[in-house]
Design an enzyme around this catalytic site. Sequence first.
Site, PDB file in Angstrom:
ATOM      1  N   THR A  91      -0.497  21.377 -33.614  1.00 50.64           N
ATOM      2  CA  THR A  91      -1.810  20.750 -33.693  1.00 50.64           C
ATOM      3  C   THR A  91      -2.024  19.669 -32.632  1.00 50.64           C
ATOM      4  O   THR A  91      -3.042  19.647 -31.947  1.00 50.64           O
ATOM      5  CB  THR A  91      -2.006  20.152 -35.094  1.00 50.64           C
ATOM      6  OG1 THR A  91      -1.903  21.205 -36.064  1.00 50.64           O
ATOM      7  CG2 THR A  91      -3.369  19.490 -35.226  1.00 50.64           C
ATOM      8  N   ASN A 112       3.973  17.811 -32.466  1.00 51.94           N
ATOM      9  CA  ASN A 112       3.451  16.880 -33.467  1.00 51.94           C
ATOM     10  C   ASN A 112       4.372  15.672 -33.619  1.00 51.94           C
ATOM     11  O   ASN A 112       3.924  14.548 -33.805  1.00 51.94           O
ATOM     12  CB  ASN A 112       3.304  17.572 -34.821  1.00 51.94           C
ATOM     13  CG  ASN A 112       2.130  18.530 -34.861  1.00 51.94           C
ATOM     14  OD1 ASN A 112       1.266  18.500 -33.987  1.00 51.94           O
ATOM     15  ND2 ASN A 112       2.102  19.379 -35.868  1.00 51.94           N
ATOM     16  N   LYS A 175      -8.205  15.498 -39.388  1.00 47.03           N
ATOM     17  CA  LYS A 175      -6.882  14.920 -39.138  1.00 47.03           C
ATOM     18  C   LYS A 175      -6.986  13.820 -38.087  1.00 47.03           C
ATOM     19  O   LYS A 175      -7.762  13.935 -37.142  1.00 47.03           O
ATOM     20  CB  LYS A 175      -5.924  15.994 -38.619  1.00 47.03           C
ATOM     21  CG  LYS A 175      -5.655  17.139 -39.569  1.00 47.03           C
ATOM     22  CD  LYS A 175      -4.710  18.145 -38.933  1.00 47.03           C
ATOM     23  CE  LYS A 175      -4.435  19.334 -39.849  1.00 47.03           C
ATOM     24  NZ  LYS A 175      -3.553  20.338 -39.210  1.00 47.03           N
ATOM     25  N   ASP A 176      -6.146  12.820 -38.225  1.00 49.43           N
ATOM     26  CA  ASP A 176      -6.167  11.737 -37.239  1.00 49.43           C
ATOM     27  C   ASP A 176      -5.815  12.244 -35.845  1.00 49.43           C
ATOM     28  O   ASP A 176      -6.448  11.876 -34.854  1.00 49.43           O
ATOM     29  CB  ASP A 176      -5.251  10.591 -37.666  1.00 49.43           C
ATOM     30  CG  ASP A 176      -3.807  10.989 -37.925  1.00 49.43           C
ATOM     31  OD1 ASP A 176      -3.418  12.133 -37.649  1.00 49.43           O
ATOM     32  OD2 ASP A 176      -3.048  10.120 -38.411  1.00 49.43           O
ATOM     33  N   ARG A 177      -4.817  13.105 -35.722  1.00 53.93           N
ATOM     34  CA  ARG A 177      -4.403  13.566 -34.397  1.00 53.93           C
ATOM     35  C   ARG A 177      -5.478  14.377 -33.700  1.00 53.93           C
ATOM     36  O   ARG A 177      -5.561  14.373 -32.474  1.00 53.93           O
ATOM     37  CB  ARG A 177      -3.093  14.342 -34.472  1.00 53.93           C
ATOM     38  CG  ARG A 177      -3.027  15.496 -35.458  1.00 53.93           C
ATOM     39  CD  ARG A 177      -1.576  15.999 -35.523  1.00 53.93           C
ATOM     40  NE  ARG A 177      -1.358  17.088 -36.461  1.00 53.93           N
ATOM     41  CZ  ARG A 177      -0.995  16.934 -37.724  1.00 53.93           C
ATOM     42  NH1 ARG A 177      -0.832  15.693 -38.205  1.00 53.93           N
ATOM     43  NH2 ARG A 177      -0.778  17.966 -38.521  1.00 53.93           N
ATOM     44  N   ASP A 310      -6.718  25.390 -40.949  1.00 53.08           N
ATOM     45  CA  ASP A 310      -5.282  25.199 -40.784  1.00 53.08           C
ATOM     46  C   ASP A 310      -4.600  24.965 -42.123  1.00 53.08           C
ATOM     47  O   ASP A 310      -3.560  25.569 -42.419  1.00 53.08           O
ATOM     48  CB  ASP A 310      -5.030  24.022 -39.848  1.00 53.08           C
ATOM     49  CG  ASP A 310      -3.560  23.814 -39.560  1.00 53.08           C
ATOM     50  OD1 ASP A 310      -2.968  24.666 -38.871  1.00 53.08           O
ATOM     51  OD2 ASP A 310      -2.991  22.808 -40.020  1.00 53.08           O
ATOM     52  N   HIS A 314      -1.811  27.497 -43.715  1.00 53.17           N
ATOM     53  CA  HIS A 314      -0.465  27.089 -44.114  1.00 53.17           C
ATOM     54  C   HIS A 314      -0.209  27.368 -45.585  1.00 53.17           C
ATOM     55  O   HIS A 314       0.865  27.819 -45.963  1.00 53.17           O
ATOM     56  CB  HIS A 314      -0.270  25.593 -43.854  1.00 53.17           C
ATOM     57  CG  HIS A 314      -0.014  25.239 -42.442  1.00 53.17           C
ATOM     58  ND1 HIS A 314       1.030  25.752 -41.715  1.00 53.17           N
ATOM     59  CD2 HIS A 314      -0.677  24.397 -41.601  1.00 53.17           C
ATOM     60  CE1 HIS A 314       1.020  25.256 -40.492  1.00 53.17           C
ATOM     61  NE2 HIS A 314      -0.020  24.429 -40.389  1.00 53.17           N
ATOM     62  N   ASP A 355      -7.038  24.612 -31.599  1.00 54.64           N
ATOM     63  CA  ASP A 355      -5.838  23.961 -31.078  1.00 54.64           C
ATOM     64  C   ASP A 355      -4.647  24.894 -30.991  1.00 54.64           C
ATOM     65  O   ASP A 355      -3.678  24.617 -30.271  1.00 54.64           O
ATOM     66  CB  ASP A 355      -5.489  22.746 -31.933  1.00 54.64           C
ATOM     67  CG  ASP A 355      -5.335  23.102 -33.407  1.00 54.64           C
ATOM     68  OD1 ASP A 355      -5.841  24.162 -33.845  1.00 54.64           O
ATOM     69  OD2 ASP A 355      -4.711  22.304 -34.141  1.00 54.64           O
ATOM     70  N   HIS A 356      -4.699  25.992 -31.709  1.00 54.53           N
ATOM     71  CA  HIS A 356      -3.639  27.002 -31.704  1.00 54.53           C
ATOM     72  C   HIS A 356      -4.089  28.156 -32.580  1.00 54.53           C
ATOM     73  O   HIS A 356      -5.125  28.075 -33.265  1.00 54.53           O
ATOM     74  CB  HIS A 356      -2.304  26.440 -32.217  1.00 54.53           C
ATOM     75  CG  HIS A 356      -2.407  25.755 -33.552  1.00 54.53           C
ATOM     76  ND1 HIS A 356      -2.603  26.427 -34.735  1.00 54.53           N
ATOM     77  CD2 HIS A 356      -2.367  24.435 -33.883  1.00 54.53           C
ATOM     78  CE1 HIS A 356      -2.673  25.565 -35.732  1.00 54.53           C
ATOM     79  NE2 HIS A 356      -2.543  24.339 -35.247  1.00 54.53           N
TER      80      HIS A 356
END
Length: 565
Positions: A91, A112, A175-177, A310, A314, A355-356
């Site tokens: 991510t 990550n 998400k923060d990232r 995502d 998962h 992102d992927h």
Amino acid sequence: MKPLTTAAKITLAALLSITATGAVLAQNSPAPPAKVTAATPPPKLVVVIAVDQFSADLFAEYRSHFTGGLARLASGVVFPAGYQSHGATETCPGHSTILTGNHPAHTGIIANNYFDLSVSRDDKRVYCAEDETVAGTTSGSGKYAASVNHLLVPTLGDWMKAANPKAQVVSVAGKDRAAIMMGGHKADELMWLVPTGLTSYRGTELSPTAQRAGAAIAAAIAQPRPGVQMPADCASRDIAIPIGDQTGGKGGATVGTGRFQRDGGDFRRFLASPEADGAVLAAGAALRQARGLGEGDTTDLLILGLSATDYIGHGTGTEGSEMCIQMLALDRELGDFFARLDATGIDYVVALTADHGGHDLPERNRQNAWPAAERVDKALDPDAMGKAVAEKLGLPQPLLYSDGPFGDMYLSKALTVAQRKAAMTELLARYRAHPQVEAVVTGEELARYPISKRSPDVWTLMDKLRASYNAQRSGDFIVVLKPRVTPIPESGMGYVATHGSVWDYDRRVPILFWRKGLAGFEQPNAVMTVDILPTLASVIGVPLDAGKIDGRCLDLLSGPESSCR
């Protein structure tokens, strides 16, 4: 297609009511838009959307079912064979490429988590979007100080601010990232979802609009939600797949038939549902309206990171009814969002990517004509591997640091030169001998290897790994698992499938552009997410230093004219 109805949904209309006035949807059919040409002035608003784990495979599988926002984007300029070209398809690295034009080798976001053996923490792990120098913090979830410090290059928003400080940049994500890696160093507002609604960096006070949006989201999280109604289009995917109990045993847990019901206050289930994407889109729309993004003399930037796909991938895999419901809900929510933007009359351009990619769980793969899919052998656990080698060679422990059974591996700094050589020899031999391992490459080998300039669909294994290698942050060696080996040894703890490999099911993502009046076309040749920054910068007339980016401008004008200036 039967419309998707759901009781578990935050509507844009509900959250937009937090602003002083709501947008008024157009009542009459607008006049046909003028065709976008090379002479057309830049749009007033750039909207960049990253859908976490939205693989090219998912886009292809559901494209014929889209009738809302994704259908609109699919009528624009479509690159169905986009690539997160690097090998570390996680991510944080993926989001770091989207608006920087750079591979992780240059963004510095190699994973990550990476390991810095010089830090005082016992586990030496560093989260990609934290400031590990803040006292009393660790890299554990919710225990770190979120930060953009590790991102080594500017983003589109940073370039825009440098060209015109009046340009506004807002980044909102699940998400923060995602918010941080796309928002960059100079965003006016940057926030992400938390159990209490929305938050930002420590010590940062949210704007009044963001506070009201966060309160509305928190109230929605607190409410229990019944399951959604199953769309007819998803019925064929409504098959229970046994995964054992949630501790990896032989219990009766299954995935494939979920309906996103949850108890009040269950934030984890909220994130892994269409509600989360609806919340981000609604908050983004409210912030756009409150700040007047796209209504001033400059071009502004609104960034939206949608993470539900995502979490669902998962938790339940990519091929069950859960993902089908999510794809149709995402299409609908994006349609609502674009309708709100249309009503303002603002000239805006949209770029959407991921992102992927991602891969389904092996248990369903084996039922669906891929019997070779398997889970990783516990023997590849880096702690166990390091302990065995240390005991054999009489070396100090811990010997090996890593975030999992593949990817970057770091040797202890306590070793002498001779001990290091012996440890490397033994570890490389053991990993390379394992039947689930495709390759093991050392950092020294990658440091000597150039970053590829070729099309990403023909990249070698070394090309992929090199694009993720940063000498200051990458491991002493990198382990690559064979295709279709899921690096989760047991189905449990809420994760049954994942991504992160060098293989194309994790690298391939759609890259879509849309603007009113922009003639659509499809280009099936391979392009990269690092191409998005120079493409958008050219559309809005922001100068770049070409020597500082890895991507190239994609011409969005069909015919002899070019949007690349």
